[in-house]
Design a protein around this motif. Sequence first.
Motif: not given
Length: 410
Positions: A251-264
């Motif tokens: 639930k707390e793992t993700y592959y950042p999408g195009p342009g996503d430079r931040d961290i949740r």
Amino acid sequence: MLKGLSRPAGTSPGPARRRRGVVVAAITAVAVAGIAVTSTASADALKEKSAPVHDKSLQAGLEELVKDGTLPGALMSVRNRDGRVVNYTAGVGDIRTKSKVPTDGYVRIASSTKMFTAVAALQLAGDGKLSLDDTVEKYLPGVVRGTGAGAAIDGRNMTIRQLLNHTSGMTREMPLIPDQGILPIRDRYFEARELLDAALAKAPTFAPGQDRVWMYSNAGYVLLGLVVQKAAGRPLAEVITNQVINRAGLKETYYPGPGDRDIRAPHPRGYLFAKDDKGNAVPGELVDITRFDPSIAGAAGQIIATPSDLNKFLVALQDGRLLQPRELAEMRQTVEAPGFPSGWRYGLGTIEMKLSCGVTAYGHGGDADGFQSRAAITPDGRAVTVVVTNDEAGRAEVLDFFDKALCAQK
């Protein structure tokens, strides 16, 4: 970017974090080196057994890592053999505000992404959609042809297995990163094909599979990501999300999408040393590199996760939820890995680690700018992920502590 074991600003809110467990917090006094320790267990587990207790020696070891401030913060998650979880933190999450390191916060896991990419490839092999000994040419006809210094590179002489275990001969360089490091390109977006084309212009380190020669190659994993995408017929991020992350229940793992430079949120901030005009590190001067575009790493190192979620991935990998026994056995077929610590060997996207206590663990490590992480699981199910918030310092000390945490009995 993707250094260390791979050698050879704001916060985006993100979705609400979901927890199955009940969080039991024990927070010490807030000091400049604010330390916090929390223990996590499910509600059912709390009814049946006492809450997990943190290991004082491991807490002390984590605090020692951040003692001189070179590594501003550290966080660790330990999943015991019985499935109970203990989370640790030390240091500060932000050197400007002196805020505490968030317990089990989101971090860039860098080259541990390779385990996810490898699992996706092995799943496709298990489903009969590719063979590990197929050539790259079969899936990307005419694409892998070196140019200039890389003229000897040819996808017709390179297999998927060789990409997985770093015996393909692809360059170890990341040619699009300038001499000054990540800072000049921190906001630049890169397509995977752009990364590959730059690598194809670099001389191979050896002929594919030549005498089982080994050389770590991020470019090889970028290429592997393109092969997986072609064989699956879907974008790589979607394949990894649906077939690996979701299947493992992360639930707390993700592959950042195009342009996503931040961290949740929540997350600690990541740092690197300031550089002089010659690109040399300036000890004692840290630059905040939390926010940057991770597309420069792609299939080799783009994923973001929490330490406890990375441990859940390792458990799911070992217990058969992600791979059938045959594919897991393939993943753990290793080759010598010159340059790695003594007793470590490389498999298909995983590292076999001989620990000081005589136990063999499997996992990976990763160094993205600002974050240095190590993650592994022992055969009896003890999983440990350690992260510190500077990837340019303390590597030997982090590895020693990581070994100690895996060998601990609590």
